[in-house]
Design an enzyme around this catalytic site. Structure first.
Site, PDB file in Angstrom:
ATOM      1  N   HIS A  76      41.636  12.328  72.886  1.00 51.78           N
ATOM      2  CA  HIS A  76      42.184  11.596  74.012  1.00 51.78           C
ATOM      3  C   HIS A  76      42.898  10.357  73.494  1.00 51.78           C
ATOM      4  O   HIS A  76      42.463   9.745  72.509  1.00 51.78           O
ATOM      5  CB  HIS A  76      41.074  11.194  74.994  1.00 51.78           C
ATOM      6  N   ASP A  92      39.347  17.879  80.474  1.00 51.24           N
ATOM      7  CA  ASP A  92      39.902  19.214  80.694  1.00 51.24           C
ATOM      8  C   ASP A  92      38.996  20.327  80.172  1.00 51.24           C
ATOM      9  O   ASP A  92      39.000  21.428  80.708  1.00 51.24           O
ATOM     10  CB  ASP A  92      41.273  19.336  80.018  1.00 51.24           C
TER      11      ASP A  92
END
Length: 374
Positions: free
Chosen positions: A258, A308
């Site tokens: 991320h 996700d």
């Protein structure tokens, strides 16, 4: 100094949410996402994001009923959904329908706090209906119209499946929507604020956001995750062998890493717990398989999961088709988008960054008949 991708650039101030990437913490309006997941609901979270404070019971009841009354979409939109080609991705359908909804709005270009809040609730309420209707049409099934006596998450499952959800199914989707509701200046949120900074209408801001969300490096990652897990499940390789091969081929592993978090995404922790529960009641192994892939990636690259990764396993357990993962992400994130749009309108300054030019300068114009083709 040029910072590619605007990495670490502080573009604006906001009190909507905060991320502590080093510690893996996320707060909405100062409230921990873990506390909200344990005690709140998507409707209450949306109220918090839009209004800035936690509602009283009376305020929440009124807000929830208001959303429920706004779920039905105009007949023109139903006609649009039925006319788009079946090859159109559901996310493209959604952004097209949102744009059409805007064209039907009598006060589209009116920008003031009262009208902005009203539009925010309308958009938030209609998006689940657009998604569910699209799904039913493409499955050749009769439309299931929204009910006002069901909560936001429960009503969506009802419209998609034609049945009321089990308690765990409702809680899983409600939690997923809360976890996706807001995440500071991610790409889609920033694109919506850029639109608003020009004083464009709120529907235009949401169209901009939905278009940005669809990219595989943003909301599209969850669909890529389930496609990867299905490859592992149906292939002959172990998860470790699969991951090693993909890395050797230079491919990125979706659902890991991320831009902001330096540790595990706090949202992934909550979704992982739900995925385990859903696996157990459904007799599935999506979460079990995902955990093996997570271990393999950790061993090979020392990367942590993001939202996700386990969102994909939750959606798979709920029976959501792969290409509807991104629209459901949008269904949650719209609360944050609209909160940011209202924030931008309230204290607006045109967003217009500069660039550093690195091309040729002071070139001489050559008439076309004298050019050599270069």
């Amino acid at each position: 100094m040029v910072k590619e991708g605007m990495k670490d650039v502080v573009a604006l101030k906001s009190d909507i949410s905060i991320i502590n990437g080093e510690e893996g913490k996320l707060e909405y309006r100062g409230y921990s996402i873990h506390d909200l997941v344990e005690n709140s609901s998507y409707e209450e979270t949306a109220f918090l994001l839009l209004r800035g404070y936690l509602p009283t019971k009376e305020e929440l009841d009124k807000f929830s009923k208001d959303l429920a009354r706004k779920r039905r979409i105009p007949p023109e939109i139903i006609g649009l959904l039925s006319s788009l080609p079946d090859i159109t991705h559901p996310m493209v359908v959604l952004r097209t329908a949102i744009s059409y909804c805007g064209s039907l709005h009598e006060k589209l270009h009116v920008i003031n706090p009262e009208e902005n809040l009203k539009k925010s609730k309308e958009i938030l309420a209609m998006i689940p209906t657009i998604i569910a209707y699209t799904y039913r049409m493409r499955e050749g099934e009769q439309l299931v119209h929204p009910r006002e006596d069901l909560g936001h998450a429960a009503n969506f499952i009802y419209m998609m499946t034609g049945r009321e959800p089990k308690p765990l199914e409702e809680r899983a989707l409600d939690t997923d929507l809360m976890l996706h509701a807001e995440h500071t200046l991610n790409a889609s949120t920033y694109s919506s604020r850029i639109a608003a900074s020009t004083k464009s209408d709120m529907y235009a801001g949401i169209v901009s956001a939905t278009g940005t969300l669809m990219g595989p490096l943003h909301g599209g990652a969850s669909q890529a995750v389930i496609e990867m897990l299905r490859e592992v499940k149906e292939g002959d390789e172990t998860p470790r062998e699969y991951i090693r091969r993909k890395l050797d081929e230079g491919e990125l592993i979706p659902g890991f890493g991320h831009r902001v978090y330096k540790t595990t995404d706090p949202r992934a922790k909550e979704l992982k717990k739900l995925a385990r529960e859903l696996d157990q009641i459904g007799g599935n192994d999506w979460c079990t398989l995902a955990e093996k892939v997570e271990e393999a990636v950790k061993a090979e690259k020392d990367l942590c999961t993001n939202v996700d990764f386990y969102a994909a396993t939750v959606y798979a357990n709920l029976g959501v088709p792969d290409d509807y993962f991104i629209p459901i992400f949008a269904m949650g994130r719209v609360a944050g988008w609209t909160a940011h749009l209202m924030d931008q309108y309230a204290e607006n300054k045109l967003i217009r960054p500069r660039q550093e030019y690195d091309g040729e300068k002071s070139r001489e114009y050559v008439p076309i008949e004298e050019r050599d083709g270069k």
